[in-house]
Design an enzyme around this catalytic site. Structure first.
Site, PDB file in Angstrom:
ATOM      1  N   LYS A 206      56.190  57.807  30.018  1.00  0.00           N
ATOM      2  CA  LYS A 206      56.917  58.867  30.733  1.00  0.00           C
ATOM      3  C   LYS A 206      55.953  59.750  31.541  1.00  0.00           C
ATOM      4  O   LYS A 206      56.152  60.018  32.727  1.00  0.00           O
ATOM      5  CB  LYS A 206      57.710  59.695  29.723  1.00  0.00           C
ATOM      6  CG  LYS A 206      58.306  60.973  30.266  1.00  0.00           C
ATOM      7  CD  LYS A 206      59.377  60.690  31.318  1.00  0.00           C
ATOM      8  CE  LYS A 206      59.683  61.932  32.108  1.00  0.00           C
ATOM      9  NZ  LYS A 206      60.894  61.896  32.847  1.00  0.00           N
ATOM     10  N   CYS A 262      59.953  68.780  36.668  1.00  0.00           N
ATOM     11  CA  CYS A 262      59.162  67.745  35.980  1.00  0.00           C
ATOM     12  C   CYS A 262      57.709  67.653  36.416  1.00  0.00           C
ATOM     13  O   CYS A 262      56.808  67.781  35.579  1.00  0.00           O
ATOM     14  CB  CYS A 262      59.825  66.387  36.180  1.00  0.00           C
ATOM     15  SG  CYS A 262      61.423  66.276  35.399  1.00  0.00           S
TER      16      CYS A 262
HETATM   17  C1  UDX Z   1      61.278  63.323  39.042  1.00  0.00           C
HETATM   18  C2  UDX Z   1      61.065  61.814  38.813  1.00  0.00           C
HETATM   19  O1  UDX Z   1      61.330  61.133  40.033  1.00  0.00           O
HETATM   20  C3  UDX Z   1      61.927  61.328  37.674  1.00  0.00           C
HETATM   21  O2  UDX Z   1      61.683  59.959  37.440  1.00  0.00           O
HETATM   22  C4  UDX Z   1      61.585  62.137  36.437  1.00  0.00           C
HETATM   23  O3  UDX Z   1      62.309  61.744  35.331  1.00  0.00           O
HETATM   24  C5  UDX Z   1      61.811  63.628  36.701  1.00  0.00           C
HETATM   25  O4  UDX Z   1      61.039  64.015  37.838  1.00  0.00           O
HETATM   26  P1  UDX Z   1      63.101  64.777  40.297  1.00  0.00           P
HETATM   27  O5  UDX Z   1      62.443  65.989  39.718  1.00  0.00           O
HETATM   28  O6  UDX Z   1      64.582  64.695  40.331  1.00  0.00           O
HETATM   29  O7  UDX Z   1      62.613  63.489  39.507  1.00  0.00           O
HETATM   30  O8  UDX Z   1      62.608  64.706  41.781  1.00  0.00           O
HETATM   31  P2  UDX Z   1      61.954  63.691  42.804  1.00  0.00           P
HETATM   32  O9  UDX Z   1      62.958  63.035  43.654  1.00  0.00           O
HETATM   33  O10 UDX Z   1      61.020  62.812  42.082  1.00  0.00           O
HETATM   34  O11 UDX Z   1      61.166  64.731  43.725  1.00  0.00           O
HETATM   35  C6  UDX Z   1      60.267  65.683  43.180  1.00  0.00           C
HETATM   36  C7  UDX Z   1      59.689  66.540  44.265  1.00  0.00           C
HETATM   37  O12 UDX Z   1      58.792  65.792  45.067  1.00  0.00           O
HETATM   38  C8  UDX Z   1      60.697  67.167  45.244  1.00  0.00           C
HETATM   39  O13 UDX Z   1      60.336  68.510  45.457  1.00  0.00           O
HETATM   40  C9  UDX Z   1      60.537  66.350  46.502  1.00  0.00           C
HETATM   41  O14 UDX Z   1      60.852  67.077  47.660  1.00  0.00           O
HETATM   42  C10 UDX Z   1      59.055  66.002  46.438  1.00  0.00           C
HETATM   43  N1  UDX Z   1      58.721  64.763  47.153  1.00  0.00           N
HETATM   44  C11 UDX Z   1      59.269  63.578  46.751  1.00  0.00           C
HETATM   45  C12 UDX Z   1      57.831  64.795  48.222  1.00  0.00           C
HETATM   46  O15 UDX Z   1      57.309  65.862  48.588  1.00  0.00           O
HETATM   47  N2  UDX Z   1      57.521  63.621  48.865  1.00  0.00           N
HETATM   48  C13 UDX Z   1      58.040  62.423  48.485  1.00  0.00           C
HETATM   49  O16 UDX Z   1      57.690  61.411  49.105  1.00  0.00           O
HETATM   50  C14 UDX Z   1      58.948  62.399  47.395  1.00  0.00           C
END
Ligand code: UDX
Length: 434
Positions: A206, A262
């Site tokens: 994880k 997360c």
């Molecule tokens: C994340 C993980 O993807 C998931 O597997 C885990 O269980 C919990 O954390 P989440 O927090 O829903 O999920 O968001 P995610 O879509 O992963 O994006 C996290 C952050 O990264 C967002 O602020 C997003 O804007 C940013 N991000 C994401 C970027 O800046 N660039 C990217 O290419 C992708």
């Protein structure tokens, strides 16, 4: 199978609703009476595509229940999933007191053969500690503890649950392995593999997954800053490397960095857990440092046009940490807005769904002007900063937006627009890394 879910936050509620949809009987338990009453009435406190409909359907079919009564919620369960918060505690460590309290309470009510499953993200070694605690509390029972980390991406959680890239089960005994394999039987097949491993490995999986995804984001953000210096376009660079299957095209969107509940918390917790073992995670520390200063990029870009922010009106579009959610935990919007206010700017904001949550979370909300629409928030603004990649912003009429504003600076923290389109509409445009 009878299942209990402890904690009806983002992870618990989506897990409970989806497991009920597999045909299991699910009792969702929470100490928050207000939230349970809302759920009993058929409303979801979360903005999550498809969740409320699925919740209503399974409740109507009498497979999904909500209660504040731990005894009632846990006494028949074959499996009890713990999905309570594990917030950041002192020195970056995860604070496990909520999880330990919840387990302590449930031990008294559970069947002796129940399997307790840690679904919350908890540091490596948590399952082992829980096993010890349970043995102390109930030496008559054969209660076991397993780990089943979630990998759900907010905004897409239901789809992720039914079509996971993989399901990970960490179990050190046959009973837990069999019971959890049975829980997930409806979705496990060649396309959605099941990884059965030890509890310790599941816990590491994880943290490693989150750290690796966060690494990709910080990595492309470093490349973005370099691209900007030498006149390359990071979007093209990401496209160019993303076709390489060893790299993959996802999580290479440069911008103002990651937020959410997360990545920040889990990478710091992993570093802290390493330190406890006398181990230094050099790369993970670095990716976290890169992200922690991303907010400053926006302010630096704004400074190019306005050396002094005092008296300016700045419109901030997007408060959620990512689109398709009303979640504002660890959103980059918070630090950016705070710094703008500190330097004397007036700030107007708009987000399609996250304004109520942000109003509650941000200590200086009364100083903000909450727009009734994105155009309303833009009215008379000297500059506009885009924080969240909402489709509603992407589809906006740039020329109309420009006319609403007093100034012409558009800082696009998520590279939503093409420079030529923004310039055509009359903006001076700043993207990230291009
Ligand atoms: C994340 C993980 O993807 C998931 O597997 C885990 O269980 C919990 O954390 P989440 O927090 O829903 O999920 O968001 P995610 O879509 O992963 O994006 C996290 C952050 O990264 C967002 O602020 C997003 O804007 C940013 N991000 C994401 C970027 O800046 N660039 C990217 O290419 C992708």
């Amino acid at each position: 199978m009878n299942i209990s879910i402890i904690g009806t936050g983002y992870v618990g509620l989506t897990t409970g609703v989806c497991l009920a949809d597999f045909g299991h009987t699910v009792a969702c338990v929470d100490i928050d009476a207000e939230k349970i009453a809302l759920l009993q009435s058929g409303s979801s406190p979360l903005f999550e595509t498809g969740l409320e409909d699925l919740m209503k359907k399974n409740a109507a079919e009498k497979r999904l229940f909500f209660t504040t009564d731990f005894s009632e919620g846990v006494c028949n369960a074959d499996v009890v999933f713990f999905a309570v918060p594990t917030p950041q505690g002192d020195y970056g460590k995860a604070n496990l007191s909520i999880l330990f309290d919840a387990v302590r309470t449930c031990v008294q009510h559970a069947k002796p053969t129940a399997v307790f499953v840690v679904r919350s993200t908890a540091p490596v070694g948590t399952v082992a500690k829980l096993k010890e605690m349970i043995t102390d509390l109930r030496n008559d029972a054969t209660l076991t503890v397993a780990s089943n980390p979630e990998f759900l991406s907010e905004g897409n959680a239901i789809e992720n649950f039914f079509h996971p890239d993989r399901v990970v089960i960490g179990a050190d005994d046959e009973h837990a392995k069999n019971i959890l394999s049975e829980v997930y039987r409806p979705i496990v097949n060649g396309e959605h593999p099941l990884v059965i491993t030890t509890c310790a490995s599941a816990e590491v999986i994880k943290y490693t997954a989150n750290a690796f995804l966060a690494l990709k984001i910080s990595f492309i953000n470093e490349i973005a800053d370099f691209c900007e210096l030498i006149g390359a376009d990071v979007k093209e660079v990401a496209r160019g490397i993303g076709y390489d299957k060893r790299i993959g095209s996802q999580f290479l969107e440069a911008g103002i960095g990651y937020g959410g509940s997360c990545f920040g918390k889990d990478t710091k917790a992993l570093v802290a857990r390493g330190e406890e073992q006398g181990y230094e995670f050099k790369i993970i520390k670095a990716l976290s440092t890169v992200n922690d200063s991303r907010y400053a990029l926006v302010l630096k870009k704004l400074k190019k046009y306005y050396p002094n922010f005092s008296g300016l009106r700045i419109a901030v579009l997007g408060l959620a940490f990512k689109p398709m959610t009303n979640d504002v935990r660890d959103t980059p919007a918070e630090r950016i807005i705070f710094e703008l206010l500190e330097s004397g700017a007036r700030v107007s904001v708009f987000d399609p769904v996250a304004m109520p949550g942000f109003k509650k979370q941000f200590k200086r909300s009364e100083e903000l002007l909450f727009g009734s629409s994105l155009y309303d928030a833009l009215t008379d603004a000297d500059a506009c900063i885009i924080i969240t990649k909402w489709n509603e912003f992407k589809n906006c009429d740039l020329a109309k937006a420009r006319v609403r504003m007093k100034g012409d600076v558009l800082i696009d923290g998520r590279n939503m627009f093409e420079r030529k389109d923004a310039e055509q509409a009359g903006f001076r445009y700043e993207g990230v890394g291009r």
